[in-house]
Design an enzyme around this catalytic site. Structure first.
Site, PDB file in Angstrom:
ATOM      1  N   HIS A 268       0.899  -1.359  -0.005  1.00 26.46           N
ATOM      2  CA  HIS A 268      -0.273   0.235  -0.062  1.00 26.46           C
ATOM      3  C   HIS A 268       0.597   1.274   0.238  1.00 26.46           C
ATOM      4  O   HIS A 268       1.726   1.340  -0.919  1.00 26.46           O
ATOM      5  CB  HIS A 268      -1.367  -0.257   1.939  1.00 26.46           C
ATOM      6  CG  HIS A 268      -1.558   1.101   0.658  1.00 26.46           C
ATOM      7  ND1 HIS A 268      -2.483   1.268   0.322  1.00 26.46           N
ATOM      8  CD2 HIS A 268      -3.305   1.428   2.283  1.00 26.46           C
ATOM      9  CE1 HIS A 268      -3.447   2.511   0.639  1.00 26.46           C
ATOM     10  NE2 HIS A 268      -3.711   1.851   1.984  1.00 26.46           N
ATOM     11  N   HIS A 307      -2.291  -2.456 -10.066  1.00 21.84           N
ATOM     12  CA  HIS A 307      -3.324  -2.098  -8.894  1.00 21.84           C
ATOM     13  C   HIS A 307      -4.575  -2.509  -8.537  1.00 21.84           C
ATOM     14  O   HIS A 307      -4.746  -2.855  -9.960  1.00 21.84           O
ATOM     15  CB  HIS A 307      -3.446  -0.208  -9.648  1.00 21.84           C
ATOM     16  CG  HIS A 307      -4.027   0.329  -8.139  1.00 21.84           C
ATOM     17  ND1 HIS A 307      -5.487   0.340  -7.917  1.00 21.84           N
ATOM     18  CD2 HIS A 307      -3.303   1.676  -7.200  1.00 21.84           C
ATOM     19  CE1 HIS A 307      -5.814   1.389  -6.737  1.00 21.84           C
ATOM     20  NE2 HIS A 307      -4.200   1.764  -6.911  1.00 21.84           N
ATOM     21  N   ASP A 363       3.270   5.912  -6.946  1.00 23.86           N
ATOM     22  CA  ASP A 363       4.046   5.802  -5.867  1.00 23.86           C
ATOM     23  C   ASP A 363       5.071   5.045  -6.841  1.00 23.86           C
ATOM     24  O   ASP A 363       6.454   5.658  -6.737  1.00 23.86           O
ATOM     25  CB  ASP A 363       3.791   4.015  -5.152  1.00 23.86           C
ATOM     26  CG  ASP A 363       2.897   3.801  -3.977  1.00 23.86           C
ATOM     27  OD1 ASP A 363       3.404   5.779  -3.297  1.00 23.86           O
ATOM     28  OD2 ASP A 363       2.179   4.152  -3.695  1.00 23.86           O
TER      29      ASP A 363
HETATM   30  N1  CMC Z   1       4.871  -6.663 -10.016  1.00 23.73           N
HETATM   31  C1  CMC Z   1       5.403  -8.003 -10.976  1.00 23.73           C
HETATM   32  N2  CMC Z   1       3.786  -8.454 -11.725  1.00 23.73           N
HETATM   33  C2  CMC Z   1       3.019  -8.379 -10.768  1.00 23.73           C
HETATM   34  C3  CMC Z   1       3.138  -6.923 -10.010  1.00 23.73           C
HETATM   35  C4  CMC Z   1       3.810  -6.213  -9.765  1.00 23.73           C
HETATM   36  N3  CMC Z   1       4.267  -5.227  -9.300  1.00 23.73           N
HETATM   37  N4  CMC Z   1       1.746  -6.982  -9.872  1.00 23.73           N
HETATM   38  C5  CMC Z   1       0.849  -7.686 -10.170  1.00 23.73           C
HETATM   39  N5  CMC Z   1       1.728  -9.131 -10.579  1.00 23.73           N
HETATM   40  C6  CMC Z   1       0.966 -10.087 -10.919  1.00 23.73           C
HETATM   41  C7  CMC Z   1       0.271 -10.981 -10.023  1.00 23.73           C
HETATM   42  O1  CMC Z   1       1.688 -12.348 -10.256  1.00 23.73           O
HETATM   43  C8  CMC Z   1      -0.076 -11.821 -10.376  1.00 23.73           C
HETATM   44  O2  CMC Z   1       0.555 -12.586 -11.849  1.00 23.73           O
HETATM   45  P1  CMC Z   1      -0.300 -13.638 -11.577  1.00 23.73           P
HETATM   46  O3  CMC Z   1      -1.310 -13.602 -12.759  1.00 23.73           O
HETATM   47  O4  CMC Z   1       1.122 -14.506 -12.900  1.00 23.73           O
HETATM   48  O5  CMC Z   1      -0.542 -14.819 -10.689  1.00 23.73           O
HETATM   49  C9  CMC Z   1      -1.072 -10.794 -11.873  1.00 23.73           C
HETATM   50  O6  CMC Z   1      -0.565  -9.316 -12.339  1.00 23.73           O
HETATM   51  C10 CMC Z   1      -2.060  -9.937 -10.783  1.00 23.73           C
HETATM   52  O7  CMC Z   1      -2.083  -9.703  -9.797  1.00 23.73           O
HETATM   53  P2  CMC Z   1      -2.565  -9.463  -8.765  1.00 23.73           P
HETATM   54  O8  CMC Z   1      -1.209  -9.806  -7.213  1.00 23.73           O
HETATM   55  O9  CMC Z   1      -3.935 -10.198  -8.572  1.00 23.73           O
HETATM   56  O10 CMC Z   1      -3.332  -7.608  -8.026  1.00 23.73           O
HETATM   57  P3  CMC Z   1      -4.046  -7.762  -7.056  1.00 23.73           P
HETATM   58  O11 CMC Z   1      -4.968  -6.649  -7.416  1.00 23.73           O
HETATM   59  O12 CMC Z   1      -4.167  -8.720  -6.043  1.00 23.73           O
HETATM   60  O13 CMC Z   1      -2.558  -6.536  -6.048  1.00 23.73           O
HETATM   61  C11 CMC Z   1      -1.079  -4.753  -5.828  1.00 23.73           C
HETATM   62  C12 CMC Z   1      -2.282  -5.109  -6.286  1.00 23.73           C
HETATM   63  C13 CMC Z   1      -1.016  -3.274  -5.876  1.00 23.73           C
HETATM   64  C14 CMC Z   1      -0.401  -5.114  -4.488  1.00 23.73           C
HETATM   65  C15 CMC Z   1       0.475  -5.555  -7.216  1.00 23.73           C
HETATM   66  O14 CMC Z   1       0.117  -4.523  -7.988  1.00 23.73           O
HETATM   67  C16 CMC Z   1       1.379  -4.673  -6.036  1.00 23.73           C
HETATM   68  O15 CMC Z   1       1.958  -5.827  -5.462  1.00 23.73           O
HETATM   69  N6  CMC Z   1       2.316  -4.285  -6.735  1.00 23.73           N
HETATM   70  C17 CMC Z   1       3.300  -3.777  -5.869  1.00 23.73           C
HETATM   71  C18 CMC Z   1       3.116  -2.676  -5.312  1.00 23.73           C
HETATM   72  C19 CMC Z   1       2.620  -1.176  -5.109  1.00 23.73           C
HETATM   73  O16 CMC Z   1       3.346  -0.575  -6.039  1.00 23.73           O
HETATM   74  N7  CMC Z   1       1.495  -1.642  -4.544  1.00 23.73           N
HETATM   75  C20 CMC Z   1       1.103   0.553  -4.501  1.00 23.73           C
HETATM   76  C21 CMC Z   1      -0.573   0.251  -4.938  1.00 23.73           C
HETATM   77  S1  CMC Z   1      -0.567   2.215  -5.552  1.00 23.73           S
HETATM   78  C22 CMC Z   1      -0.831   3.229  -4.110  1.00 23.73           C
HETATM   79  C23 CMC Z   1      -1.660   2.777  -3.163  1.00 23.73           C
HETATM   80  O17 CMC Z   1      -2.796   2.710  -2.756  1.00 23.73           O
HETATM   81  O18 CMC Z   1      -1.486   2.266  -2.292  1.00 23.73           O
END
Ligand code: CMC
Length: 429
Positions: A268, A307, A363
């Site tokens: 987050h 996201h 971010d």
């Molecule tokens: N780098 C590489 N792969 C990723 C990333 C990433 N940053 N984010 C998601 N994926 C992949 C993930 O591994 C999954 O792949 P697969 O389908 O092969 O298993 C797919 O994309 C879907 O991801 P998810 O984890 O199901 O997506 P989510 O909606 O649960 O998570 C998130 C969203 C923001 C937690 C995630 O994208 C992440 O961890 N990003 C990096 C951390 C980040 O930048 N967070 C800041 C968010 S914006 C600020 C805020 O509002 O807090």
């Protein structure tokens, strides 16, 4: 019933049910009537991490993540960032309308005149270890404000709610700056009421021996815009925490502290710090291919990408990227920018990222700006918490006035052990 309904046939019993659809949703409680017999509890929906559950009605922030739209109270984020000042947009988010000049003057005066914190906070901060994380210090010190304002527990007293709202918005930058000064071993700097919200924050962070701190107007404006971009973002993890904790009706100081704790994590608000650590680890553009290979193999994430809601370019990220160039005109170009630009270029065209709709989020570029402003990485999430306090408070106030809200209490599917008898320790294998 007309077409705005959903017909469900329960194949266990053959019974059919018609559930009303309102605003694109069915009521979770309408499922409860679906039972196999009178002893059945009734059907529930299972939604870990609330991916498809609307927990409230809200009039504050609108996001359409598929096309990258973000609006506060109906105003597009780009217009607000370009034309507004931080306290003006904070007022808009909180009260629903842009302030008149008179309202803005009173609001600005009130915030400035609540910015000082009780002197005991010097001792609180001095009690933290020299290397304490500033976010942990902020979370603790916001909760400690609760001990100074016991009347804050009167959450049905509108005058008190207004006063605590102003106090929190005013004191958060002071606590944030003091957390930084403590970790640097610098004496605490007091607020300067002549300065803008952002200008005063820079003053409390960086004032040394000069009699009057004069913020650089470009950096002051850049910070103002960054604060505007982080004001609110509807029902994310920390905001939902604010509502969840607030639903048991504690005072807003402890609820904001809980929301800030939710923000702290690297998925987050902690992502901006994680981005900078990642860029530092990559170190050079020539190391990017190897780094990207490990991302593609699923060994690590490209922090600052992806996201839960945006499946398109985060509109805040675009604005932050523009600000980065303005800030670098003053501070000199941050070498991390070249690594970030190259990572973005690759990610926007590579299949792994494109098919998963992973775009830069807010971010990705904010950290390199904060670093250029002279902030250490462990302060970045604190920079997110300062403006988001306005969003948390706005959402909390909306929840308190929503007659449909009650204490939050999700259900579970119990799949643990069935009933069994205690065995004395000597008989256990
Ligand atoms: N780098 C590489 N792969 C990723 C990333 C990433 N940053 N984010 C998601 N994926 C992949 C993930 O591994 C999954 O792949 P697969 O389908 O092969 O298993 C797919 O994309 C879907 O991801 P998810 O984890 O199901 O997506 P989510 O909606 O649960 O998570 C998130 C969203 C923001 C937690 C995630 O994208 C992440 O961890 N990003 C990096 C951390 C980040 O930048 N967070 C800041 C968010 S914006 C600020 C805020 O509002 O807090």
């Amino acid at each position: 019933m007309g077409q705005e309904s959903l017909t469900i046939t329960d194949n266990r019993t053959g019974a059919a049910y018609e559930l009303p659809i309102t605003d694109g949703t069915i009521r979770g409680m309408d499922l409860r009537q679906i039972k196999v017999d009178d002893n059945d509890f009734g059907l529930m929906s299972y939604d870990p991490a609330y991916i498809n559950t609307a927990s409230c009605r809200s009039q504050i922030t609108y996001i359409n993540g598929d096309v990258g739209i973000l609006r506060y109270r109906g105003y597009p984020i780009a217009q607000l960032a370009e034309q507004g000042s931080y306290l003006e947009i904070a007022y808009l988010v909180l009260y629903g309308e842009l302030p008149t000049q008179e309202q803005l003057d009173t609001w600005t005066y009130d915030i400035a005149h609540h910015s000082i914190v009780p002197d005991n906070f010097r001792r609180f901060f001095n009690g933290f270890r020299y290397d304490a994380h500033p976010m942990a210090m902020l979370i603790s010190s916001v909760a400690a404000l609760s001990t100074f304002y016991p009347e804050a527990r009167s959450i049905r007293d509108q005058d008190s709610v207004e006063l605590q709202t102003r106090r929190l918005i005013a004191k958060i930058p002071t606590l944030a700056a003091w957390a930084y000064r403590h970790s640097m071993g610098f004496p605490y700097a007091y607020p300067d009421n002549d300065l803008s919200y952002s200008g005063n924050f820079l003053n409390m962070m960086f004032k040394m021996t000069e009699l009057k701190y004069e913020p650089n107007p470009i950096l002051e404006r850049a910070l103002d815009i960054l604060f505007i971009l982080h004001l609110d973002h509807e029902q994310n993890c920390s905001t939902s925490t604010m509502r969840m904790v607030g639903s048991s009706l504690p005072d807003p100081y402890v609820a904001v502290s809980a929301a800030a704790a939710a923000l702290y994590g690297p998925l987050h608000g902690g992502a901006n710090e994680a981005v900078l650590r990642m860029l530092t680890e990559v170190g050079d553009v020539k190391n990017i291919p190897e780094f990207m290979d490990s991302v593609r193999r699923g060994e690590r994430k490209l922090m600052g990408f992806g996201h839960r809601v945006y499946k398109n370019y985060d509109p805040r990220a675009r604005i932050v990227k523009d600000i980065a160039y303005q800030v670098f005109e003053v501070t000199g170009r941050n070498p991390m920018l070249d690594i970030a630009l190259e990572l973005e270029r690759i990610a926007l065209q590579e299949e792994y990222f494109v098919e998963r709709k992973l775009y830069p989020n807010v971010d990705f570029y904010s950290g390199i700006i904060y670093q250029a402003l002279g902030l250490p990485p462990n302060m970045f999430t604190v920079m997110f918490a300062i403006p988001r306090t306005v969003g948390w408070l706005t959402q909390w106030r909306e929840m308190l006035n929503d007659p449909e809200q009650r204490i939050a209490r999700p259900r579970q599917i119990f799949d643990g052990a069935d009933t069994r008898n205690h065995i004395s320790i000597s008989d256990r294998s």
